[in-house]
Scaffold this motif. Sequence first.
Motif, PDB file in Angstrom:
ATOM      1  N   ASN A   1      10.884  -2.445 -21.085  1.00  0.00           N
ATOM      2  CA  ASN A   1      10.883  -1.034 -20.890  1.00  0.00           C
ATOM      3  C   ASN A   1       9.237  -1.690 -18.668  1.00  0.00           C
ATOM      4  OD1 ASN A   1      12.654   0.421 -21.642  1.00  0.00           O
ATOM      5  ND2 ASN A   1      10.546   0.745 -23.412  1.00  0.00           N
ATOM      6  N   SER A   2       9.196  -2.655 -19.724  1.00  0.00           N
ATOM      7  CA  SER A   2       8.185  -2.755 -17.769  1.00  0.00           C
ATOM      8  C   SER A   2       8.554  -2.754 -16.403  1.00  0.00           C
ATOM      9  CB  SER A   2       7.515  -4.215 -18.529  1.00  0.00           C
ATOM     10  OG  SER A   2       8.212  -4.908 -18.173  1.00  0.00           O
TER      11      SER A   2
ATOM     12  N   ALA B   1       3.914 -10.660 -19.852  1.00  0.00           N
ATOM     13  CA  ALA B   1       2.204 -10.414 -20.342  1.00  0.00           C
ATOM     14  C   ALA B   1       1.398  -9.019 -19.899  1.00  0.00           C
ATOM     15  CB  ALA B   1       1.636 -11.609 -18.942  1.00  0.00           C
ATOM     16  N   ALA B   2       2.568  -7.911 -19.229  1.00  0.00           N
ATOM     17  CA  ALA B   2       1.836  -6.618 -18.937  1.00  0.00           C
ATOM     18  C   ALA B   2       1.529  -5.762 -20.699  1.00  0.00           C
ATOM     19  CB  ALA B   2       2.654  -5.613 -18.614  1.00  0.00           C
ATOM     20  N   VAL B   3       2.199  -6.298 -21.570  1.00  0.00           N
ATOM     21  CA  VAL B   3       2.342  -5.441 -22.772  1.00  0.00           C
ATOM     22  C   VAL B   3       1.108  -6.226 -23.482  1.00  0.00           C
ATOM     23  CG1 VAL B   3       3.291  -5.489 -25.186  1.00  0.00           C
ATOM     24  CG2 VAL B   3       4.564  -4.559 -22.857  1.00  0.00           C
TER      25      VAL B   3
ATOM     26  N   SER C   1       8.538  -4.907 -14.205  1.00  0.00           N
ATOM     27  CA  SER C   1       8.203  -6.168 -14.008  1.00  0.00           C
ATOM     28  C   SER C   1      10.287  -7.029 -14.758  1.00  0.00           C
ATOM     29  CB  SER C   1       7.329  -7.750 -14.476  1.00  0.00           C
ATOM     30  OG  SER C   1       6.252  -7.213 -13.549  1.00  0.00           O
ATOM     31  N   MET C   2      10.271  -6.300 -15.625  1.00  0.00           N
ATOM     32  CA  MET C   2      11.331  -7.071 -16.732  1.00  0.00           C
ATOM     33  C   MET C   2      12.815  -6.751 -15.617  1.00  0.00           C
ATOM     34  SD  MET C   2      12.285  -8.846 -19.458  1.00  0.00           S
ATOM     35  CE  MET C   2      10.871  -8.798 -20.425  1.00  0.00           C
ATOM     36  N   LYS C   3      12.228  -6.144 -15.183  1.00  0.00           N
ATOM     37  CA  LYS C   3      14.514  -5.416 -13.880  1.00  0.00           C
ATOM     38  C   LYS C   3      14.275  -6.284 -13.044  1.00  0.00           C
ATOM     39  CE  LYS C   3      13.330  -0.993 -15.217  1.00  0.00           C
ATOM     40  NZ  LYS C   3      12.495  -0.784 -15.450  1.00  0.00           N
ATOM     41  N   GLY C   4      13.268  -6.930 -12.916  1.00  0.00           N
ATOM     42  CA  GLY C   4      13.507  -8.799 -12.051  1.00  0.00           C
ATOM     43  C   GLY C   4      14.101  -9.827 -11.980  1.00  0.00           C
ATOM     44  N   ASN C   5      13.806  -9.793 -13.582  1.00  0.00           N
ATOM     45  CA  ASN C   5      14.549 -11.171 -14.551  1.00  0.00           C
ATOM     46  C   ASN C   5      15.800 -11.717 -14.070  1.00  0.00           C
ATOM     47  OD1 ASN C   5      13.611 -12.888 -15.936  1.00  0.00           O
ATOM     48  ND2 ASN C   5      15.046 -12.779 -17.679  1.00  0.00           N
ATOM     49  N   PRO C   6      16.723 -12.743 -14.109  1.00  0.00           N
ATOM     50  CA  PRO C   6      17.578 -13.107 -13.299  1.00  0.00           C
ATOM     51  C   PRO C   6      18.826 -12.724 -14.669  1.00  0.00           C
ATOM     52  CG  PRO C   6      16.228 -15.273 -13.927  1.00  0.00           C
ATOM     53  CD  PRO C   6      15.682 -13.999 -13.987  1.00  0.00           C
ATOM     54  N   ILE C   7      18.420 -12.698 -15.651  1.00  0.00           N
ATOM     55  CA  ILE C   7      19.136 -12.072 -16.314  1.00  0.00           C
ATOM     56  C   ILE C   7      18.805 -11.722 -17.304  1.00  0.00           C
ATOM     57  CG2 ILE C   7      19.120 -14.152 -17.671  1.00  0.00           C
ATOM     58  CD1 ILE C   7      22.407 -14.339 -18.107  1.00  0.00           C
ATOM     59  N   MET C   8      19.390 -10.088 -17.731  1.00  0.00           N
ATOM     60  CA  MET C   8      18.635  -9.397 -18.777  1.00  0.00           C
ATOM     61  C   MET C   8      18.821 -10.177 -20.719  1.00  0.00           C
ATOM     62  SD  MET C   8      19.921  -5.540 -20.158  1.00  0.00           S
ATOM     63  CE  MET C   8      20.001  -4.845 -18.625  1.00  0.00           C
ATOM     64  N   LEU C   9      18.015 -10.101 -20.952  1.00  0.00           N
ATOM     65  CA  LEU C   9      17.857 -10.775 -21.855  1.00  0.00           C
ATOM     66  C   LEU C   9      17.483 -10.345 -22.868  1.00  0.00           C
ATOM     67  CD1 LEU C   9      14.447 -13.264 -21.139  1.00  0.00           C
ATOM     68  CD2 LEU C   9      17.385 -13.894 -21.286  1.00  0.00           C
TER      69      LEU C   9
ATOM     70  N   PRO D   1      -4.482  13.811 -10.530  1.00  0.00           N
ATOM     71  CA  PRO D   1      -4.601  12.665 -12.289  1.00  0.00           C
ATOM     72  C   PRO D   1      -3.918  12.180 -11.924  1.00  0.00           C
ATOM     73  CG  PRO D   1      -4.197  15.254 -13.017  1.00  0.00           C
ATOM     74  CD  PRO D   1      -4.258  15.258 -11.111  1.00  0.00           C
ATOM     75  N   ILE D   2      -5.718  10.738 -12.093  1.00  0.00           N
ATOM     76  CA  ILE D   2      -4.576   9.543 -12.170  1.00  0.00           C
ATOM     77  C   ILE D   2      -3.336   9.537 -12.598  1.00  0.00           C
ATOM     78  CG2 ILE D   2      -5.308   7.131 -12.754  1.00  0.00           C
ATOM     79  CD1 ILE D   2      -8.109   8.272 -12.082  1.00  0.00           C
ATOM     80  N   MET D   3      -2.930   9.832 -13.955  1.00  0.00           N
ATOM     81  CA  MET D   3      -1.959   9.498 -14.483  1.00  0.00           C
ATOM     82  C   MET D   3      -0.350   9.932 -14.693  1.00  0.00           C
ATOM     83  SD  MET D   3      -2.097   8.143 -17.843  1.00  0.00           S
ATOM     84  CE  MET D   3      -0.929   8.714 -18.931  1.00  0.00           C
ATOM     85  N   ASP D   4      -0.502  11.028 -12.976  1.00  0.00           N
ATOM     86  CA  ASP D   4       0.219  11.503 -12.481  1.00  0.00           C
ATOM     87  C   ASP D   4       0.789  10.623 -11.263  1.00  0.00           C
ATOM     88  OD1 ASP D   4      -0.260  14.167 -13.405  1.00  0.00           O
ATOM     89  OD2 ASP D   4      -0.661  15.090 -11.769  1.00  0.00           O
ATOM     90  N   TYR D   5      -0.076   9.486 -10.600  1.00  0.00           N
ATOM     91  CA  TYR D   5       0.471   7.733 -10.232  1.00  0.00           C
ATOM     92  C   TYR D   5       0.547   7.288 -11.253  1.00  0.00           C
ATOM     93  CZ  TYR D   5      -1.698  11.288  -6.971  1.00  0.00           C
ATOM     94  OH  TYR D   5      -3.145  12.129  -5.709  1.00  0.00           O
ATOM     95  N   LEU D   6       0.795   6.744 -11.936  1.00  0.00           N
ATOM     96  CA  LEU D   6       1.342   5.858 -13.240  1.00  0.00           C
ATOM     97  C   LEU D   6       2.489   5.593 -13.397  1.00  0.00           C
ATOM     98  CD1 LEU D   6      -2.121   5.027 -15.177  1.00  0.00           C
ATOM     99  CD2 LEU D   6      -2.080   4.155 -13.141  1.00  0.00           C
ATOM    100  N   GLU D   7       2.804   4.308 -13.651  1.00  0.00           N
ATOM    101  CA  GLU D   7       4.058   4.120 -13.827  1.00  0.00           C
ATOM    102  C   GLU D   7       4.281   3.707 -15.084  1.00  0.00           C
ATOM    103  OE1 GLU D   7       5.212   1.784  -9.542  1.00  0.00           O
ATOM    104  OE2 GLU D   7       5.514   0.061 -12.136  1.00  0.00           O
TER     105      GLU D   7
END
Length: 386
Positions: free
Chosen positions: A360-361, A264-266, A363-371, A110-116
């Motif tokens: 929780n996205s 943007a994802a949200v 992409s946010m994990k790549g931000n240069p500093i945690m906001l 099922p597709i949901m199994d593969y989604l982040e």
Amino acid sequence: MNFEFVTANRIIVKTNGLSDLEHLIQPYGERVLLVARRNAQATKDAQSYLENAQKSVEVIYVKGEPTLEQLSENVDFARAGNFDVVVGIGGGSVIDMGKMIAALITNTKPIMDYLEVIGQAMPLTKQPKPYIAIPTTSGTGAEVTKNGVVSSAKHKVKVSLRSPMMFADIVIIDASLTLSLPRHVTASTGMDALTQNIEPYVSNQANPITDAFAKAGIQHIGRSLKRAYDEPTNLKAREAMALGSLMGGLALANAKLGAVHGFAAVLGGMYDINHGVVCALLLPHVMRANVDALQASDDQHPILKRYQEVAVLLTNNQNASIEDGIDFVFDLVKHCQIPSLASFNIPAADDAIIIEKAKNSSSMKGNPIMLTEVQLQSILENARKC
């Protein structure tokens, strides 16, 4: 030092190169699934070249950005069709749809199994069908990334299907395909491309190879987006934008993005708002928030030097300051007549939900500093004021 760099198997950069599809398709079997936009000239031309190669061609037409429902329907069709190869020609949504279909033809859980995020993020176990990606916009860089983005109406968020197996087998970058883009598409995709060069360059996952691509991409777009917007048939500007977009894709696939794409994802999942427009509206505000947070943390933080280098690349001024870079982006957004965030009527009452999902996205994990939540809130508030 510890990093790796991976990308598509073969990248062909050739103006008026779409015609090469006729011979490039030859080794890939007889049945071709073409994923494309309805009524687009590029779709008609690609289908003609495939048929000239004596291939049996069926077409899936993509409308709008991929949804989970559309993906499921298209995958069912593709699995039943006994296709040998998938060809995607169009903007980032089309390229992503084709990429995901190629992967899910052979990976049949099922597709949901593969989604982040909303699924199990299970790894693909079988090699996808061969995939040829041909972008017709200069924006997402999706032709050289290892993920596809899909929105879930139920969860009100955009998420990725991601695997190192999902890189395209062949990519054709033909800038002539972008000459007919409407100005508003040039603007939104161009600002997306710029964001996808700046964010990897200041990312906490940047490396020397992604740096080289991102710096060149920032420079190409900084010097060409206004020209491509003002003079849509200027081939030199379109070629520079195509290269800039490609370089952003190469960078983001091997370094992470940041808070712009985290939001943007949200926002794209919760509201009817174009991805590139969101990136354009948030980019200068995220730059400002990151710089302020970095300076407060350590006024000698090495990422601050990178933001100053971004300003130099954008302005072509060796003495440019960080502020000059942020001002340049604000001016570019204004020049390209990007609609305001306020015009989308996103209620402030939703901010807490938006921020929680953005935190929780991927992409946010790549931000240069945690906001902090307060800093993330200020980004939304400042964007609404512009």
